[in-house]
Design an enzyme around this catalytic site. Structure first.
Site, PDB file in Angstrom:
ATOM      1  N   CYS A  93       1.840   2.526 -13.386  1.00  0.00           N
ATOM      2  CA  CYS A  93       1.581   3.965 -13.306  1.00  0.00           C
ATOM      3  C   CYS A  93       1.078   4.371 -14.681  1.00  0.00           C
ATOM      4  O   CYS A  93       1.172   3.597 -15.631  1.00  0.00           O
ATOM      5  CB  CYS A  93       2.863   4.743 -13.038  1.00  0.00           C
ATOM      6  SG  CYS A  93       3.675   4.301 -11.498  1.00  0.00           S
ATOM      7  N   LYS A 104     -14.910 -16.912  -4.454  1.00  0.00           N
ATOM      8  CA  LYS A 104     -15.004 -16.229  -5.756  1.00  0.00           C
ATOM      9  C   LYS A 104     -16.368 -16.498  -6.377  1.00  0.00           C
ATOM     10  O   LYS A 104     -17.032 -15.601  -6.875  1.00  0.00           O
ATOM     11  CB  LYS A 104     -13.934 -16.730  -6.748  1.00  0.00           C
ATOM     12  CG  LYS A 104     -12.536 -16.237  -6.623  1.00  0.00           C
ATOM     13  CD  LYS A 104     -12.291 -14.801  -6.933  1.00  0.00           C
ATOM     14  CE  LYS A 104     -12.557 -13.912  -5.756  1.00  0.00           C
ATOM     15  NZ  LYS A 104     -11.501 -13.731  -4.773  1.00  0.00           N
ATOM     16  N   LYS A 132     -15.142  -2.805  -2.609  1.00  0.00           N
ATOM     17  CA  LYS A 132     -13.759  -3.239  -2.843  1.00  0.00           C
ATOM     18  C   LYS A 132     -12.957  -3.191  -1.561  1.00  0.00           C
ATOM     19  O   LYS A 132     -12.159  -4.069  -1.283  1.00  0.00           O
ATOM     20  CB  LYS A 132     -13.131  -2.329  -3.914  1.00  0.00           C
ATOM     21  CG  LYS A 132     -11.699  -2.691  -4.267  1.00  0.00           C
ATOM     22  CD  LYS A 132     -11.633  -4.014  -5.025  1.00  0.00           C
ATOM     23  CE  LYS A 132     -10.224  -4.526  -5.202  1.00  0.00           C
ATOM     24  NZ  LYS A 132     -10.212  -5.994  -5.410  1.00  0.00           N
ATOM     25  N   TRP A 159       1.426   4.921  -9.025  1.00  0.00           N
ATOM     26  CA  TRP A 159       1.125   3.789  -8.139  1.00  0.00           C
ATOM     27  C   TRP A 159       2.441   3.489  -7.445  1.00  0.00           C
ATOM     28  O   TRP A 159       3.362   2.950  -8.060  1.00  0.00           O
ATOM     29  CB  TRP A 159       0.643   2.595  -8.968  1.00  0.00           C
ATOM     30  CG  TRP A 159       0.250   1.431  -8.131  1.00  0.00           C
ATOM     31  CD1 TRP A 159       0.968   0.293  -7.924  1.00  0.00           C
ATOM     32  CD2 TRP A 159      -0.965   1.269  -7.402  1.00  0.00           C
ATOM     33  NE1 TRP A 159       0.284  -0.551  -7.099  1.00  0.00           N
ATOM     34  CE2 TRP A 159      -0.906   0.013  -6.765  1.00  0.00           C
ATOM     35  CE3 TRP A 159      -2.092   2.072  -7.218  1.00  0.00           C
ATOM     36  CZ2 TRP A 159      -1.938  -0.453  -5.958  1.00  0.00           C
ATOM     37  CZ3 TRP A 159      -3.118   1.588  -6.404  1.00  0.00           C
ATOM     38  CH2 TRP A 159      -3.036   0.347  -5.804  1.00  0.00           C
ATOM     39  N   GLU A 208     -10.948 -20.275  -1.450  1.00  0.00           N
ATOM     40  CA  GLU A 208     -10.926 -19.127  -2.362  1.00  0.00           C
ATOM     41  C   GLU A 208     -11.847 -19.381  -3.566  1.00  0.00           C
ATOM     42  O   GLU A 208     -12.562 -18.476  -4.014  1.00  0.00           O
ATOM     43  CB  GLU A 208      -9.477 -18.863  -2.810  1.00  0.00           C
ATOM     44  CG  GLU A 208      -9.274 -17.734  -3.785  1.00  0.00           C
ATOM     45  CD  GLU A 208      -9.713 -16.355  -3.292  1.00  0.00           C
ATOM     46  OE1 GLU A 208     -10.099 -16.222  -2.136  1.00  0.00           O
ATOM     47  OE2 GLU A 208      -9.708 -15.421  -4.113  1.00  0.00           O
ATOM     48  N   HIS A 242     -17.479 -35.336   7.826  1.00  0.00           N
ATOM     49  CA  HIS A 242     -17.977 -34.844   9.121  1.00  0.00           C
ATOM     50  C   HIS A 242     -19.184 -33.926   8.958  1.00  0.00           C
ATOM     51  O   HIS A 242     -19.486 -33.150   9.853  1.00  0.00           O
ATOM     52  CB  HIS A 242     -16.853 -34.117   9.868  1.00  0.00           C
ATOM     53  CG  HIS A 242     -15.703 -35.009  10.191  1.00  0.00           C
ATOM     54  ND1 HIS A 242     -15.763 -36.020  11.131  1.00  0.00           N
ATOM     55  CD2 HIS A 242     -14.458 -35.086   9.652  1.00  0.00           C
ATOM     56  CE1 HIS A 242     -14.608 -36.655  11.174  1.00  0.00           C
ATOM     57  NE2 HIS A 242     -13.799 -36.109  10.271  1.00  0.00           N
ATOM     58  N   ARG A 255      -4.693   3.103 -13.453  1.00  0.00           N
ATOM     59  CA  ARG A 255      -3.333   2.564 -13.352  1.00  0.00           C
ATOM     60  C   ARG A 255      -2.617   3.024 -12.082  1.00  0.00           C
ATOM     61  O   ARG A 255      -1.488   2.612 -11.815  1.00  0.00           O
ATOM     62  CB  ARG A 255      -2.498   2.987 -14.562  1.00  0.00           C
ATOM     63  CG  ARG A 255      -3.050   2.496 -15.891  1.00  0.00           C
ATOM     64  CD  ARG A 255      -2.178   2.932 -17.040  1.00  0.00           C
ATOM     65  NE  ARG A 255      -0.871   2.330 -16.983  1.00  0.00           N
ATOM     66  CZ  ARG A 255      -0.569   1.119 -17.442  1.00  0.00           C
ATOM     67  NH1 ARG A 255      -1.505   0.389 -18.022  1.00  0.00           N
ATOM     68  NH2 ARG A 255       0.639   0.634 -17.331  1.00  0.00           N
ATOM     69  N   GLU A 271     -19.293 -14.725  -4.454  1.00  0.00           N
ATOM     70  CA  GLU A 271     -19.381 -13.254  -4.459  1.00  0.00           C
ATOM     71  C   GLU A 271     -19.796 -12.678  -5.802  1.00  0.00           C
ATOM     72  O   GLU A 271     -20.422 -11.629  -5.849  1.00  0.00           O
ATOM     73  CB  GLU A 271     -18.126 -12.578  -3.890  1.00  0.00           C
ATOM     74  CG  GLU A 271     -16.865 -12.685  -4.658  1.00  0.00           C
ATOM     75  CD  GLU A 271     -15.693 -11.974  -3.957  1.00  0.00           C
ATOM     76  OE1 GLU A 271     -15.898 -11.009  -3.219  1.00  0.00           O
ATOM     77  OE2 GLU A 271     -14.551 -12.413  -4.180  1.00  0.00           O
ATOM     78  N   ASN A 305       7.247   4.544 -15.556  1.00  0.00           N
ATOM     79  CA  ASN A 305       6.442   3.429 -15.081  1.00  0.00           C
ATOM     80  C   ASN A 305       7.352   2.217 -15.084  1.00  0.00           C
ATOM     81  O   ASN A 305       7.925   1.894 -16.125  1.00  0.00           O
ATOM     82  CB  ASN A 305       5.255   3.228 -16.033  1.00  0.00           C
ATOM     83  CG  ASN A 305       4.499   1.939 -15.771  1.00  0.00           C
ATOM     84  OD1 ASN A 305       4.532   1.415 -14.663  1.00  0.00           O
ATOM     85  ND2 ASN A 305       3.819   1.440 -16.783  1.00  0.00           N
ATOM     86  N   GLY A 306       7.531   1.567 -13.934  1.00  0.00           N
ATOM     87  CA  GLY A 306       8.416   0.395 -13.874  1.00  0.00           C
ATOM     88  C   GLY A 306       9.219   0.428 -12.592  1.00  0.00           C
ATOM     89  O   GLY A 306       8.905   1.190 -11.666  1.00  0.00           O
TER      90      GLY A 306
END
Ligand code: AGP
Length: 611
Positions: A2, A486, A606, A74, A482, A505, A27, A489, A98-99
């Site tokens: 946050c 990455k 996104k 957040w 993955e 194959h 944040r 993209e 924050n936490g």
């Protein structure tokens, strides 16, 4: 994650706080709020959603006062709403935090027994109540804050103002960031430097356990033992944009490097080591229901689908339930077989991906219990779910998912342990061993990040290649997928991820001396180490270039490969977390060397909220 700001001086604080929060919106952006104090009166203004909603309310209500604190949220505990927005206040005390407070349920119960009433679902609100009680017992504000934090288990950056002590902000931190900004006749508090650069470039970084008393005239800083300390003042010459990225060139790079912290936040407060169990807030599945599960269906897209494949290995191996991993975009247009003995798990960073959401609704509509593994509390998927498990990675800004993936993996591992305990497929001792391994992951990620120099060298050698092949077996198969995703993209290089056994194959026909093949080959029986060596030999025999991701002590594959990147050894089911990181760095550096827009690659968004 946050954002916190605080101001004390001779100007109206609310506009300064709102403008500081704008610099911290990266944040968190679930809700925002400010609390300002004027002549022993506390004014709190809060609004759900983006900061402009708060801005509108502040311009209507014009809260007056030359001291105040602000927050952009957040959500981790309690959905995004006006009531759950910070600042939280009680009897003239306002706090922003924050936490995560791990023992907030126990503290709330104690406070309720003493007659306190809570107006939010958050963990943070307990701070306002604890501090207020300490003030009532005759302590001054700094001492009240010090006594309150002694009762709390967890992480925090905390800023507090109080209507009965209207000239100072008290702030303190442990494991969450907090900086002080020094001005002339005015001083500032913030989670991060960008919020302050408009006003000052003289910054003091608070250390763990520090408590600061901030007035317009100056700052007094105390360490955990309560001794007055001097921390150095640093002059910051970053541009505001550089500051937002914490000095990294791109958000993606920052997010790759944030992974030790992000994974630690995912694990925080959930590992019940002595009981060999996992605590998920809001878990509502009974042991009978879990034992009666006949199937888990994982629904996801892109990177989240890859974590689902790794999750299949974890859940099948530890909880012995059959798992199907479905591409959400395919599932929703089939006539899938689903019933009430099924658990449907949607995995999504954003919680808003249209295909995953539609598939999730479809599975729920057909009777499955719906669980969301998401990074964004309050997102469409968490609203649809019967149970939500947050990954707590904090906002991910780079379009290419990095910390969202690794935090999904550790969440799935915790889930597999929890299901295993509930179904009796794991003993307490076995579960404890798995949880102990999980606690080691943040350190292992710190270790593996040291490979960046070797990765950069490999990136330089292969940045002009036209195609890449990524191979992995068992739990390394999703890592290969993955790694390829990455790379394509953000670098726009064609790349394919394959299960090692599939190479012969078809893809083997592509191999020639121009083809780099990234082989993920930690020394594990589950990963079929001997077989993957066979793949390496096949690539070499056709002149292909082998880049191998190997354990630190592996000399055999090192003697066969053209390039190696070494990773610390991890158990087979957790190795995907560690092995993915060099591939994120490889994609990042290749893209960066090719001059691409790393954070906003062409044609991508996104969050894909359309079909
Ligand atoms: C990964 O780097 C992506 N940009 C993309 O594949 C992403 O994982 C996918 O769109 C799913 O998003 P979600 O996790 O927010 O549902």
């Amino acid at each position: 994650m946050c954002g916190i700001v605080g101001y004390v001086g001779d100007k109206e604080s609310a506009p300064i706080l709102v403008s500081g929060l704008k610099k911290l919106e990266y944040r968190g952006y679930d809700s925002a709020g400010v609390a300002v104090v004027s002549r022993n009166t506390l004014n709190v203004v809060r609004a759900t959603g983006k900061l402009r909603n708060l801005e509108n309310r502040v311009s209507q209500e014009e809260p007056k006062g030359t001291i105040g604190i602000g927050h952009t949220r957040w959500a981790t505990h309690g959905r995004p709403s006006d009531e759950n927005a910070h600042p939280h206040s009680y009897k003239g005390v306002a706090v922003v935090h924050n936490g995560i407070i791990e023992n907030h349920l126990a503290l709330k119960a104690e406070l309720r027994a003493r007659g306190h009433h809570f107006s939010s679902e958050t963990d943070t609100e307990v701070f306002a109540h604890l501090i207020s009680d300490e003030l009532d017992s005759g302590r001054d504000l700094p001492e009240a804050v010090r006594q309150a934090i002694k009762q709390v288990k967890g992480t925090y950056a905390l800023a507090v103002v109080c209507s009965s002590d209207p000239n100072r902000i008290v702030c303190t931190k442990d494991a969450s960031p907090m900086v002080l900004g020094l001005g002339e006749g005015q001083n500032f508090v913030a989670s991060d430097v960008p919020a302050l650069l408009e006003h000052t470039r003289d910054i003091v970084y608070m250390e763990e356990g520090d408590l600061a008393v901030v007035t317009a005239q100056g700052v007094a800083l105390y360490n955990r033992q309560g001794q007055l300390v001097n921390r150095p003042t640093r002059r910051i010459d970053w541009t505001p944009m550089m500051a937002e990225k914490g000095g990294h060139k791109h958000f993606m790079h920052k997010e790759i490097w944030e992974q030790p912290r992000a994974v630690a936040d995912t694990l925080r407060g959930r590992m019940l080591l002595s009981e060999g169990d996992v605590h998920f807030e809001g878990w509502s599945l009974s042991p009978e229901k879990v034992r009666a599960l006949s199937k888990v269906t994982i629904l996801a897209c892109g990177t989240s689908w890859h974590s689902g494949i790794a999750g299949k290995h974890m859940i099948e191996s530890l909880a012995r339930i059959p798992v199907e991993v479905e591409l959400a975009s395919e599932f929703r247009y089939r006539d899938p077989i689903v019933d009430s003995t099924h658990l449907a798990i949607a995995i999504s960073q954003s919680g808003e991906t249209a295909d995953t959401l539609a598939a999730f609704k479809e599975a729920k509509g057909r009777g499955a219990t719906a669980m969301a593994i998401c990074n964004v509390m309050g997102s469409a998927m968490t609203r649809e779910a019967d149970i939500s498990v947050l990954t707590n990675a904090g906002p991910e800004i780079g379009v290419a998912s990095t910390k969202a993936f690794t935090t999904q993996l550790v969440t799935l591992y915790m889930l597999a342990v929890k299901l295993g305990r509930m179904r009796g497929t794991l003993t307490v001792q076995q579960a404890q061993e798995h949880l102990t391994r999980l606690t080691e992951v943040p350190k292992m990620i710190e270790e593996v990040l040291k490979c960046e120099t070797s990765v950069k060298r490999v990136a330089r050698d292969f940045m002009s290649s036209q195609d890449f092949l990524f191979l992995g077996r068992g739990p390394m198969h999703p890592v290969a997928l993955e790694g390829a995703l990455k790379l394509k993209e953000i670098s726009y290089i064609h790349a394919e991820g394959y299960a090692g056994g599939e190479m012969k194959h078809g893809p083997i026909a592509l191999i020639d001396e121009k083809m780099p093949v990234v082989v993920i080959a930690p020394k594990q029986p589950h990963v079929a180490y001997e077989k993957i060596i066979g793949n390496i030999e096949e690539v070499r025999a056709r002149g292909g270039k082998v880049i191998a991701i190997i354990d630190e002590d592996d000399t055999h594959v090192a003697s066969l490969a053209d390039d190696v990147i070494r990773i610390p050894p991890a158990c087979a089911l957790l190795a995907p977390v560690v092995a993915t990181i060099p591939l994120q760095l490889l994609a990042y550096h290749v893209a960066e060397m090719r001059g691409n827009d790393v954070d906003q690659p062409r044609n991508l968004a996104k969050s894909v909220t359309v079909e």
